[in-house]
Each structure stands twice: as structure tokens, then as C-alpha cells.
Design a protein around this motif. Structure first.
Motif, PDB file in Angstrom:
ATOM      1  N   HIS A 179       0.807  -1.220   0.000  1.00 41.68           N
ATOM      2  CA  HIS A 179       0.000   0.000   0.000  1.00 41.68           C
ATOM      3  C   HIS A 179       0.842   1.274   0.000  1.00 41.68           C
ATOM      4  O   HIS A 179       0.342   2.330   0.363  1.00 41.68           O
ATOM      5  CB  HIS A 179      -0.921   0.016   1.228  1.00 41.68           C
ATOM      6  CG  HIS A 179      -1.994  -1.021   1.189  1.00 41.68           C
ATOM      7  ND1 HIS A 179      -3.150  -0.875   0.455  1.00 41.68           N
ATOM      8  CD2 HIS A 179      -2.080  -2.234   1.785  1.00 41.68           C
ATOM      9  CE1 HIS A 179      -3.908  -1.946   0.608  1.00 41.68           C
ATOM     10  NE2 HIS A 179      -3.289  -2.787   1.409  1.00 41.68           N
ATOM     11  N   THR A 180       2.095   1.168  -0.377  1.00 36.87           N
ATOM     12  CA  THR A 180       3.003   2.317  -0.294  1.00 36.87           C
ATOM     13  C   THR A 180       3.989   2.237  -1.451  1.00 36.87           C
ATOM     14  O   THR A 180       4.304   1.143  -1.926  1.00 36.87           O
ATOM     15  CB  THR A 180       3.769   2.290   1.049  1.00 36.87           C
ATOM     16  OG1 THR A 180       2.822   2.261   2.116  1.00 36.87           O
ATOM     17  CG2 THR A 180       4.657   3.495   1.212  1.00 36.87           C
ATOM     18  N   ARG A 181       4.487   3.364  -1.877  1.00 40.62           N
ATOM     19  CA  ARG A 181       5.464   3.363  -2.956  1.00 40.62           C
ATOM     20  C   ARG A 181       6.717   2.580  -2.554  1.00 40.62           C
ATOM     21  O   ARG A 181       7.104   2.563  -1.390  1.00 40.62           O
ATOM     22  CB  ARG A 181       5.854   4.797  -3.303  1.00 40.62           C
ATOM     23  CG  ARG A 181       4.753   5.574  -4.011  1.00 40.62           C
ATOM     24  CD  ARG A 181       5.193   6.992  -4.323  1.00 40.62           C
ATOM     25  NE  ARG A 181       4.158   7.735  -5.047  1.00 40.62           N
ATOM     26  CZ  ARG A 181       4.267   8.997  -5.418  1.00 40.62           C
ATOM     27  NH1 ARG A 181       5.375   9.677  -5.122  1.00 40.62           N
ATOM     28  NH2 ARG A 181       3.288   9.593  -6.072  1.00 40.62           N
ATOM     29  N   PRO A 182       7.359   1.932  -3.529  1.00 35.68           N
ATOM     30  CA  PRO A 182       8.588   1.188  -3.232  1.00 35.68           C
ATOM     31  C   PRO A 182       9.680   2.092  -2.673  1.00 35.68           C
ATOM     32  O   PRO A 182       9.699   3.302  -2.933  1.00 35.68           O
ATOM     33  CB  PRO A 182       8.986   0.611  -4.593  1.00 35.68           C
ATOM     34  CG  PRO A 182       7.728   0.592  -5.393  1.00 35.68           C
ATOM     35  CD  PRO A 182       6.946   1.776  -4.938  1.00 35.68           C
ATOM     36  N   VAL A 183      10.568   1.483  -1.920  1.00 31.83           N
ATOM     37  CA  VAL A 183      11.709   2.193  -1.331  1.00 31.83           C
ATOM     38  C   VAL A 183      12.986   1.563  -1.866  1.00 31.83           C
ATOM     39  O   VAL A 183      13.100   0.335  -1.935  1.00 31.83           O
ATOM     40  CB  VAL A 183      11.681   2.092   0.209  1.00 31.83           C
ATOM     41  CG1 VAL A 183      12.850   2.871   0.812  1.00 31.83           C
ATOM     42  CG2 VAL A 183      10.351   2.602   0.751  1.00 31.83           C
ATOM     43  N   GLN A 184      13.960   2.384  -2.234  1.00 25.86           N
ATOM     44  CA  GLN A 184      15.217   1.900  -2.796  1.00 25.86           C
ATOM     45  C   GLN A 184      16.385   2.314  -1.900  1.00 25.86           C
ATOM     46  O   GLN A 184      16.398   3.408  -1.341  1.00 25.86           O
ATOM     47  CB  GLN A 184      15.443   2.465  -4.201  1.00 25.86           C
ATOM     48  CG  GLN A 184      16.715   1.993  -4.871  1.00 25.86           C
ATOM     49  CD  GLN A 184      16.865   2.537  -6.291  1.00 25.86           C
ATOM     50  OE1 GLN A 184      15.974   3.200  -6.803  1.00 25.86           O
ATOM     51  NE2 GLN A 184      18.003   2.251  -6.916  1.00 25.86           N
ATOM     52  N   GLY A 185      17.357   1.401  -1.776  1.00 20.03           N
ATOM     53  CA  GLY A 185      18.580   1.689  -1.029  1.00 20.03           C
ATOM     54  C   GLY A 185      18.680   0.881   0.253  1.00 20.03           C
ATOM     55  O   GLY A 185      17.822   0.995   1.123  1.00 20.03           O
ATOM     56  N   LYS A 186      19.719   0.055   0.366  1.00 17.36           N
ATOM     57  CA  LYS A 186      19.848  -0.834   1.522  1.00 17.36           C
ATOM     58  C   LYS A 186      19.864  -0.068   2.832  1.00 17.36           C
ATOM     59  O   LYS A 186      19.196  -0.451   3.804  1.00 17.36           O
ATOM     60  CB  LYS A 186      21.124  -1.671   1.386  1.00 17.36           C
ATOM     61  CG  LYS A 186      21.065  -2.750   0.320  1.00 17.36           C
ATOM     62  CD  LYS A 186      22.325  -3.604   0.323  1.00 17.36           C
ATOM     63  CE  LYS A 186      22.251  -4.692  -0.755  1.00 17.36           C
ATOM     64  NZ  LYS A 186      23.453  -5.567  -0.738  1.00 17.36           N
ATOM     65  N   GLN A 187      20.645   1.005   2.883  1.00 18.21           N
ATOM     66  CA  GLN A 187      20.767   1.746   4.131  1.00 18.21           C
ATOM     67  C   GLN A 187      19.442   2.400   4.519  1.00 18.21           C
ATOM     68  O   GLN A 187      19.017   2.344   5.677  1.00 18.21           O
ATOM     69  CB  GLN A 187      21.866   2.813   4.017  1.00 18.21           C
ATOM     70  CG  GLN A 187      22.153   3.575   5.299  1.00 18.21           C
ATOM     71  CD  GLN A 187      22.670   2.669   6.411  1.00 18.21           C
ATOM     72  OE1 GLN A 187      23.304   1.637   6.139  1.00 18.21           O
ATOM     73  NE2 GLN A 187      22.386   3.034   7.659  1.00 18.21           N
ATOM     74  N   ARG A 188      18.789   2.984   3.533  1.00 19.40           N
ATOM     75  CA  ARG A 188      17.507   3.641   3.803  1.00 19.40           C
ATOM     76  C   ARG A 188      16.476   2.629   4.273  1.00 19.40           C
ATOM     77  O   ARG A 188      15.720   2.880   5.223  1.00 19.40           O
ATOM     78  CB  ARG A 188      17.022   4.355   2.537  1.00 19.40           C
ATOM     79  CG  ARG A 188      15.722   5.119   2.723  1.00 19.40           C
ATOM     80  CD  ARG A 188      15.227   5.695   1.408  1.00 19.40           C
ATOM     81  NE  ARG A 188      13.953   6.366   1.563  1.00 19.40           N
ATOM     82  CZ  ARG A 188      13.129   6.668   0.573  1.00 19.40           C
ATOM     83  NH1 ARG A 188      13.481   6.376  -0.684  1.00 19.40           N
ATOM     84  NH2 ARG A 188      11.975   7.275   0.789  1.00 19.40           N
ATOM     85  N   ILE A 189      16.426   1.483   3.632  1.00 17.91           N
ATOM     86  CA  ILE A 189      15.471   0.438   4.008  1.00 17.91           C
ATOM     87  C   ILE A 189      15.774  -0.075   5.405  1.00 17.91           C
ATOM     88  O   ILE A 189      14.868  -0.267   6.235  1.00 17.91           O
ATOM     89  CB  ILE A 189      15.496  -0.701   2.977  1.00 17.91           C
ATOM     90  CG1 ILE A 189      14.917  -0.215   1.648  1.00 17.91           C
ATOM     91  CG2 ILE A 189      14.730  -1.919   3.483  1.00 17.91           C
ATOM     92  CD1 ILE A 189      15.114  -1.182   0.497  1.00 17.91           C
ATOM     93  N   ALA A 190      17.056  -0.304   5.710  1.00 19.55           N
ATOM     94  CA  ALA A 190      17.447  -0.810   7.021  1.00 19.55           C
ATOM     95  C   ALA A 190      17.042   0.162   8.127  1.00 19.55           C
ATOM     96  O   ALA A 190      16.512  -0.241   9.175  1.00 19.55           O
ATOM     97  CB  ALA A 190      18.944  -1.076   7.069  1.00 19.55           C
ATOM     98  N   GLU A 191      17.267   1.444   7.910  1.00 18.44           N
ATOM     99  CA  GLU A 191      16.919   2.445   8.918  1.00 18.44           C
ATOM    100  C   GLU A 191      15.401   2.535   9.102  1.00 18.44           C
ATOM    101  O   GLU A 191      14.900   2.623  10.227  1.00 18.44           O
ATOM    102  CB  GLU A 191      17.488   3.803   8.514  1.00 18.44           C
ATOM    103  CG  GLU A 191      19.012   3.863   8.578  1.00 18.44           C
ATOM    104  CD  GLU A 191      19.573   5.167   8.018  1.00 18.44           C
ATOM    105  OE1 GLU A 191      18.761   5.983   7.496  1.00 18.44           O
ATOM    106  OE2 GLU A 191      20.805   5.367   8.092  1.00 18.44           O
ATOM    107  N   LEU A 192      14.692   2.498   7.992  1.00 22.99           N
ATOM    108  CA  LEU A 192      13.232   2.568   8.037  1.00 22.99           C
ATOM    109  C   LEU A 192      12.657   1.386   8.823  1.00 22.99           C
ATOM    110  O   LEU A 192      11.810   1.558   9.716  1.00 22.99           O
ATOM    111  CB  LEU A 192      12.704   2.573   6.606  1.00 22.99           C
ATOM    112  CG  LEU A 192      11.223   2.674   6.299  1.00 22.99           C
ATOM    113  CD1 LEU A 192      11.046   3.104   4.846  1.00 22.99           C
ATOM    114  CD2 LEU A 192      10.495   1.336   6.501  1.00 22.99           C
TER     115      LEU A 192
END
Length: 476
Positions: A179-192
Motif C-alpha cells: 500500500h506504499t510506494r517502493p523504497v530503494q537503497g539498503k541503508q535507507r530500508i534498514a533504517e526505516l
């Protein structure tokens, strides 16, 4: 969008928006459908056991009866998009698994992983070669619905947080929530995902901390607030779930309904409480006046609470209905959470306009045919009008001539029970087919019409059989 052929369907979990449109994607007969072992059970549970109340509360929560302007958003989408003309058709899973399933579809390697969280049957899909994870509904850009006001059994929030940790540990380059736009980037995803998991754990752990101090749910709501770094995270705004709802759910999941306050053990009946409140205020008219004053002074919640009593004392009063509706709309207009806003505005229309919220979609006959006949029969005891049967001891048989399955529905002084096989003391036996009875149970076919045709026969006393069936509520 793509015009590539669909080779398979994967259910990440059992929710309506994830399964009941499946037939529209099935371009060819026999398309494989993958799901967790328990997904079909949960689909059937909603369809057969709690559909009326879940439908009504869902329509309130999603604002499905609200006009444009009152309905702004559904929290994880602009609107539910389901109307009375909608037809629901979930395809039966053809391939299921318990913990993990590795497969290749259209040349793409996939890992399906059981990941309980928002639902017990939830899975995520891991594409190792593409470093992409499809997380289902365990992650979306809002504080998670650890409890949903449409109603649900306890969502194990600790388990949910652990699932988010498992997804984070994949080290994905791409995160694709439902239900949300995709997220790119390992570091960003890990922090999120770290913050997402921490927020869930925080609510769980701090609720338990205050539970163990003896605080009641109301007191815990006041005590548990997200720390600033989580409360300010764009992915944790209370736009779908709420911390306050979540703490109450955690309390109930561990300790049940009793708050611990002895005044909650055996409260007076609602009518008596209303009478007592009116007496305290100096009479019903005085109570109404005080409620109106509270609303005028901006205390809409207190006005709404007082209207609970007034609706019992003067249910037909236009002044009481107006007060309640105005209090609801005031609370709704001030509410940032769409679920709460929609609920307030919808109930206001119920009070003032006589709206009856609900959703009775057209049930696709192929979908009904895919459901086990046992589910329809075992849903019957919860429909028994027990007060009509306190002196009744009787039994009705079911003989499905197409499948050969037989059952006995026994009523024993306020309790109904379904068992396999045909008992010798049934007063009558319904001779029918599985599809015919499913249509009757779903309200598609009238029993009288079925009797007049070839779909239903009765062996034994027709009057007794109809009397027994009359003991059960009809689902509208």
C-alpha cells in the motif's frame, strides 16, 4: 501496468483487498494460486462466521457510505472501492506451505516466507536475484494497525516486530509494500525497518511495563507515547493505526477485557446507568442541556459520552439525535486518522439519517462452490436464536446427494451443534446439493423457491424442518 501474461497469483494474506479480486487476474483456467496453509481458513472465517458485523464496522471505518468531502481518505488508499454492485471471487489456493517455499515462476526465483504480523497467515516474497522484497501488509507508510477498529482477534505485535526484523535482515535493495510506494537503497530500508520495528516493540514493551504496575487501559493510553525520534518519523504517523488503540489491544491480548478496576467487574445495565446519570444531572432535560453546553464549549467527547445515556433515555428525540450527530461530526472533523474520522462521520449518518452500514456484495457462484460445505453448517450455531429454543430438543438431518456427505444439526435447549453423519432420531432430513444449500445460506436463493423447484426436498415432517430452520437468524 503491463500486458504480459499472468503466470501465477500469490496471496500475501487473507484480507479482502488481497484475495477477492483474484479472479479478475486469472486469465486462463487453472492458474496456480500460492498462499500460506491457513489463508483459506481465514477467508472462510470472515465469509461464514462474522461477515455481518465485520461488514458493518468495515463500512464505517472505510467511509464507504460517505459523500465526497466527508470521505477524504482510507488511511492506506484513497477509498475502498467496493460497492453493492461489486462481485467478490477469491480463487482457492492451489499451492500452500507452512514455513517457506522456494519456486521459480516465469524464470524468476522466489522465496515465499511465512511472516505473521498484521495477520497470522501473512507472507513476504523475496526475490534474491533482484534483491527485492514484497512485504505484504506488514509495512506501510503509517503507524501500523496493531489493532483495527473494524474488529479482529489479537494481532501478536511482538511477532509482528520480529517479522519486520527478519525482512530488514535480508539486506534488500528494494522494498515493495502493498500500500506504499517502493523504497530503494539498503541503508535507507534498514533504517526505516529498524524504526518500524522499534515503534512496535516500544508500544508492546511499555504497555507491559505499565500493566505490571497495575495501570488500567485508560491509564496506559495516557502513559505510552512514542519517543520523539519515532513520533516524528514520516513512516510512523498515526494515519492508519493509533498508539492508543494499540496499547488497549496489547492489554486485552495479555489480560483480557477486565481492566483490574473492581468497578468494571459488574457494571450496572446501560439503562440503569442512564437513569442514574439523568438523576445526577437533575433529570433528562437537564442532562441534555449539560450535554449541549459541553458541545458548545468544545468538549465534544464529553457530549458524545452523555449522548450514550440520552439515546437510551430518549431514543426518538430529534434534539438528542442532533446532539449526538453534531458531537460525532465535531470529533470527526478534528481527527487526522481516516479510520476514526470515517467511523465518526458514518455513525453520525446512522443516528440522523437512519443509515444502515453494511456490504452485501454479489457472491460469485464459482467462489461459493469452492468453499467447504462444512463451513456453512458449522457457522449455524452462532446464528441460533437461543431464547426461542430453551425448551427445544430436536435434530435435523442434511443429506447432500451430490457429494454423499451427511450431517446432523442438533438443538439442545439453547445450544446448537453440528456433527458428521445422519442420526436416527432426526425429525426430518433436507435432501439437497452442496451448491444449492450454499446459495440458500448466502441468501442468493430463497428456501421456499428451492422447495418449489428441484433444489431441495424434505424427507420427514416439512413443518418440523421449517420450524427448526426458523430458529436461526437470517444474514442480511
Amino acid at each position: 501496468m503491463t500486458n504480459k501474461p499472468i503466470k501465477a497469483i500469490i496471496y500475501t494474506h487473507n484480507h479482502t483487498d488481497h484475495v477477492f479480486g483474484a479472479s479478475a487476474f486469472a486469465e486462463t483456467p487453472g492458474i496456480p494460486v500460492y498462499a500460506h496453509d491457513t489463508t483459506e481458513y481465514y477467508i472462510n472465517r470472515v465469509v461464514n462466521q462474522i461477515r455481518p458485523i465485520i461488514s458493518a464496522r468495515s463500512m464505517r471505518m472505510f467511509g464507504s457510505h460517505l459523500p465526497h468531502g466527508e470521505l477524504i481518505n482510507d488511511g492506506i488508499g484513497p477509498k475502498l472501492g467496493v460497492t453493492p454492485e461489486s462481485s467478490l471471487h477469491a480463487l482457492t489456493p492451489t499451492h500452500t506451505f507452512a514455513d517457506q517455499l522456494s519456486l521459480e515462476i516465469a524464470g524468476i526465483k522466489l522465496e515465499l516466507v511465512h511472516a505473521p504480523g498484521e495477520t497470522e497467515d501473512q507472507i513476504f516474497v523475496w526475490l534474491p536475484e533482484k534483491q527485492t522484497v514484497l512485504s505484504g501488509d506488514n509495512i506501510y507508510q503509517a503507524f501500523p494497525n496493531l489493532y483495527t477498529i473494524r474488529g479482529t482477534y489479537y494481532r501478536d505485535v511482538k511477532q509482528w516486530a520480529n517479522t519486520v526484523d527478519r525482512i530488514r535482515d535480508l539486506g534488500a535493495e528494494y522494498l515493495v509494500p502493498s500500500h506504499t510506494r517502493p523504497v530503494q537503497g539498503k541503508q535507507r530500508i534498514a533504517e526505516l525497518l529498524t524504526d518500524y520495528s522499534d515503534a512496535i516493540n516500544f508500544v508492546h514493551d511499555q504497555t507491559l511495563r505499565h500493566m505490571n504496575k497495575g495501570l488500567t487501559p485508560d491509564q496506559i493510553v495516557e502513559a505510552v507515547k512514542l519517543p520523539p525520534h519515532l513520533a516524528s518519523n514520516p513512516w510512523l504517523q498515526e494515519f492508519y493505526g493509533k498508539v492508543s488503540w494499540s496499547t488497549r489491544s496489547v492489554f486485552d491480548g495479555y489480560l483480557g477485557w477486565f481492566s483490574g478496576n473492581p468497578s468494571d467487574l459488574q457494571p450496572a445495565p446501560e439503562q440503569q446507568q442512564a437513569n442514574d446519570m439523568a438523576a445526577l444531572a437533575g433529570g433528562t432535560d437537564a442532562l441534555l442541556s449539560k450535554a449541549q453546553d459541553a458541545l458548545a464549549q468544545g468538549n465534544a467527547q464529553w457530549a458524545l459520552t452523555l449522548s450514550d445515556h440520552l439515546m437510551l433515555l430518549q431514543p426518538d428525540s430529534d434534539a438528542v439525535k442532533t446532539l449526538r450527530a453534531d458531537a460525532l461530526r465535531t470529533l470527526g472533523a478534528a481527527e487526522a486518522n481516516p479510520n476514526a474520522r470515517n467511523y465518526y462521520f458514518t455513525v453520525a449518518r446512522e443516528v440522523q439519517d437512519g443509515l444502515i452500514p453494511g456490504f452485501r456484495p454479489r457472491m460469485n457462484l464459482d467462489f461459493l462452490a469452492s468453499l467447504p460445505i462444512e463451513n456453512f453448517l458449522h457457522a449455524m450455531p452462532a446464528l441460533l436464536k437461543a431464547e426461542d429454543t430453551y425448551e427445544a430438543e430436536t435434530a435435523l438431518g442434511f443429506d447432500f446427494r451430490d457429494s454423499g456427505k451427511q450431517f446432523t444439526l442438533r438443538i439442545r435447549r439453547g445450544v446448537a451443534k453440528v456433527s458428521d453423519g445422519l442420526d436416527s432420531d432426526v425429525v426430518a432430513t433436507l435432501l439437497t446439493t452442496e451448491n444449492a444449500w450454499k446459495s440458500i445460506a448466502a441468501g442468493i436463493q430463497n428456501p421456499a423457491a428451492a422447495l418449489a423447484g428441484d433444489d431441495l426436498d424434505i424427507d420427514g415432517s416439512t413443518l418440523s424442518a421449517l420450524k427448526i430452520l426458523g430458529y436461526f437468524e437470517k444474514i442480511d
